[in-house]
Design a protein around this motif. Sequence first.
Motif, mmCIF file in Angstrom:
data_model
loop_
_atom_site.group_PDB
_atom_site.id
_atom_site.type_symbol
_atom_site.label_atom_id
_atom_site.label_comp_id
_atom_site.label_asym_id
_atom_site.label_seq_id
_atom_site.Cartn_x
_atom_site.Cartn_y
_atom_site.Cartn_z
ATOM 1 N N PHE A 64 1.412 -5.911 3.554
ATOM 2 C CA PHE A 64 1.207 -5.537 2.155
ATOM 3 C C PHE A 64 0.252 -6.511 1.472
ATOM 4 C CE2 PHE A 64 3.358 -4.913 -2.202
ATOM 5 C CZ PHE A 64 2.507 -3.867 -2.510
ATOM 6 N N SER A 65 0.418 -7.802 1.749
ATOM 7 C CA SER A 65 -0.445 -8.823 1.160
ATOM 8 C C SER A 65 -1.890 -8.632 1.603
ATOM 9 C CB SER A 65 0.047 -10.221 1.565
ATOM 10 O OG SER A 65 -0.813 -11.223 1.077
ATOM 11 N N GLN A 66 -2.081 -8.342 2.875
ATOM 12 C CA GLN A 66 -3.431 -8.135 3.404
ATOM 13 C C GLN A 66 -4.107 -6.946 2.727
ATOM 14 O OE1 GLN A 66 -3.512 -7.018 7.512
ATOM 15 N NE2 GLN A 66 -5.699 -7.401 7.758
ATOM 16 N N LYS A 67 -3.390 -5.860 2.574
ATOM 17 C CA LYS A 67 -3.975 -4.659 1.977
ATOM 18 C C LYS A 67 -4.252 -4.858 0.490
ATOM 19 C CE LYS A 67 -4.036 -2.576 5.815
ATOM 20 N NZ LYS A 67 -5.338 -2.468 6.502
ATOM 21 N N LEU A 68 -3.327 -5.511 -0.208
ATOM 22 C CA LEU A 68 -3.568 -5.776 -1.625
ATOM 23 C C LEU A 68 -4.776 -6.685 -1.813
ATOM 24 C CD1 LEU A 68 -0.086 -6.275 -3.365
ATOM 25 C CD2 LEU A 68 -1.581 -4.283 -3.367
ATOM 26 N N GLY A 69 -4.918 -7.677 -0.925
ATOM 27 C CA GLY A 69 -6.068 -8.566 -1.003
ATOM 28 C C GLY A 69 -7.377 -7.810 -0.814
ATOM 29 N N THR A 70 -7.386 -6.861 0.120
ATOM 30 C CA THR A 70 -8.590 -6.066 0.354
ATOM 31 C C THR A 70 -8.917 -5.191 -0.855
ATOM 32 O OG1 THR A 70 -8.115 -6.006 2.728
ATOM 33 C CG2 THR A 70 -9.660 -4.354 1.868
ATOM 34 N N ILE A 71 -7.891 -4.537 -1.399
ATOM 35 C CA ILE A 71 -8.104 -3.685 -2.573
ATOM 36 C C ILE A 71 -8.583 -4.517 -3.762
ATOM 37 C CG2 ILE A 71 -6.950 -2.190 -4.256
ATOM 38 C CD1 ILE A 71 -5.118 -1.261 -2.009
ATOM 39 N N SER A 99 -6.160 4.785 0.958
ATOM 40 C CA SER A 99 -5.315 5.964 0.767
ATOM 41 C C SER A 99 -4.100 5.925 1.671
ATOM 42 C CB SER A 99 -6.133 7.230 1.050
ATOM 43 O OG SER A 99 -6.618 7.217 2.378
ATOM 44 N N SER A 100 -4.274 5.472 2.907
ATOM 45 C CA SER A 100 -3.125 5.391 3.804
ATOM 46 C C SER A 100 -2.152 4.314 3.349
ATOM 47 C CB SER A 100 -3.586 5.123 5.237
ATOM 48 O OG SER A 100 -4.343 3.929 5.304
ATOM 49 N N LEU A 101 -2.669 3.254 2.702
ATOM 50 C CA LEU A 101 -1.766 2.234 2.142
ATOM 51 C C LEU A 101 -0.900 2.834 1.062
ATOM 52 C CD1 LEU A 101 -0.716 -0.631 1.585
ATOM 53 C CD2 LEU A 101 -2.641 -0.929 0.027
ATOM 54 N N GLU A 157 7.938 -1.057 13.939
ATOM 55 C CA GLU A 157 6.575 -0.535 13.836
ATOM 56 C C GLU A 157 6.015 -0.852 12.466
ATOM 57 O OE1 GLU A 157 6.239 3.575 14.564
ATOM 58 O OE2 GLU A 157 4.094 3.678 14.198
ATOM 59 N N MET A 158 4.992 -1.677 12.405
ATOM 60 C CA MET A 158 4.374 -2.075 11.144
ATOM 61 C C MET A 158 2.857 -1.954 11.283
ATOM 62 S SD MET A 158 6.883 -2.891 9.150
ATOM 63 C CE MET A 158 6.125 -3.861 7.863
ATOM 64 N N SER A 159 2.389 -0.775 11.588
ATOM 65 C CA SER A 159 0.957 -0.594 11.792
ATOM 66 C C SER A 159 0.205 -0.786 10.496
ATOM 67 C CB SER A 159 0.698 0.809 12.340
ATOM 68 O OG SER A 159 1.195 1.776 11.446
ATOM 69 N N SER A 160 -0.995 -1.310 10.566
ATOM 70 C CA SER A 160 -1.805 -1.576 9.388
ATOM 71 C C SER A 160 -2.562 -0.317 9.001
ATOM 72 C CB SER A 160 -2.803 -2.710 9.664
ATOM 73 O OG SER A 160 -2.102 -3.885 9.997
ATOM 74 N N PRO A 161 -2.418 0.140 7.750
ATOM 75 C CA PRO A 161 -3.181 1.309 7.325
ATOM 76 C C PRO A 161 -4.671 1.017 7.414
ATOM 77 C CG PRO A 161 -1.433 0.764 5.753
ATOM 78 C CD PRO A 161 -1.525 -0.358 6.726
ATOM 79 N N GLY A 189 9.458 -9.685 6.623
ATOM 80 C CA GLY A 189 8.337 -10.605 6.717
ATOM 81 C C GLY A 189 7.057 -9.924 7.162
ATOM 82 N N GLU A 190 7.165 -9.025 8.147
ATOM 83 C CA GLU A 190 5.993 -8.314 8.634
ATOM 84 C C GLU A 190 5.444 -7.373 7.568
ATOM 85 O OE1 GLU A 190 7.085 -6.403 12.249
ATOM 86 O OE2 GLU A 190 7.540 -8.272 13.305
ATOM 87 N N TYR A 191 6.351 -6.732 6.850
ATOM 88 C CA TYR A 191 5.906 -5.836 5.772
ATOM 89 C C TYR A 191 5.148 -6.615 4.701
ATOM 90 C CZ TYR A 191 5.979 -2.731 1.743
ATOM 91 O OH TYR A 191 5.599 -1.980 0.668
#
Length: 443
Positions: A251-258, A64-66, A56-60, A245-247
């Motif tokens: 993580f990369s996607q969320k950091l890019g957004t932030i 804040s959820s990240l 389970e690797m749901s996207s926050p 790999g999924e993590y």
Amino acid sequence: MSVGAPRGLASSGQKPIAEILHPLSATEELLSPGPDVTVTIGGDKEAGLTNGTPVEMSSPASASSLFNRLQLDDDLEADARDPYSSTETRDLFVTVDDPKKHVSTMETYITYRVSTKTTRIEFDLPEYCVRRRYQDFDWLRIKLEDSQPTHLIPPLPEKFVMKGVVDRFSEEFVETRMKALDKFLKRVADHPVLSFNPHLNVFLTAKDLNKRQGLALLSKVGESVRHVAGGYKLRTRPAEFCAMGEYLDTFSQKLGTIDRIAQRILKEQSEYLTELREYGTVYSSWAGSEEELRRPLEGVAGCVTTCSGALEDLSENMSQDFLPVLREYVLYIESMKNVLRKRDQTQAEYEGRLEAAILRKQDDRTPMPAEVEKCQDKAECFNADLKADWDRWQSNKRQDFKQLLTGMADKNINYYDKCQAAWESLITLLQDKQTEDKTSETN
């Protein structure tokens, strides 16, 4: 030695490198598949990997959820598992500071002082002090990556900057780069394996770093991992490495957004700061032509000036402390993905050699070749090293982001406290002015 399910080996990260005979350090010719094996030539497209056990690797859905997912709790028990995280067990201390600008007829560049204190017997002296430029740090990282292919090498700050956008000789840029280089070298020096690499010894001690010669001692170690399995197709990546790999992707996607939003906030703060300064100047000039309102107008101008200074400090913290950490971990993710790809190549090599050996054994009943067992040892050591570095990286990440977010909260609280105090002082001034006016009217 039987060839079957991978054995559980203790990571080489738990012992000094001098005590370990790493299978990847042996000089040997490149392995190729047997004649009975049909292989698939890999192109630019990465081989398809099955995920094994679903993870389970749901996207926050929000920042804040990240941060909740980053597990910013103390987790002292997990951090205590790494014996090298304690200062008491460390015997190599490095510092990068004192940047200096050098101007010659050919080029202009910055050097940094690299200071070392150690009690290790591999060093002839207890203290060293040398000067290094960015390309020297880059040389060290390349050497570490080539000679220690099974380990995660910390990232360096990016070398190239956009001309006209960032002045690479400005005080702010040099200071930010110096902090990043210092963090890179400290991470290498604190690593239980990388810190014993002879290239690091040369980097820390040699007065004249001859990068053309380098060291040939471990030059062939990474070649087998870099070139083998180019034609193999990995059949199954273990579930735990699929989860990694999924993590990393999430993580990369969320950091890019932030990072993207933070860049936009920083730009808006800069524009707001320019308007705010002009706003305060208007009140100051108005006070000079309005004697009856001079004190209140000067009070407003002072409040605006105080808020401008507080906002400038807040923006400086975001650009010099917050954003560099985000960028470092974006680069860290790319480094980790690179190690995962190398691990997949090593596993693919083992699977291909094993399949070829099984086919030959069915035909002529020959025993399992020793080279297959060597491939298995390589894969198992790679897995153990990667798991140890993954745990160490997760521990460092928790500490870094906890410190980062705590600092960001403190800076914002400080900013609003300064603004509130400034405007509250204006209210007091206006009340005093009103009292004086009433007294004057009474008299």
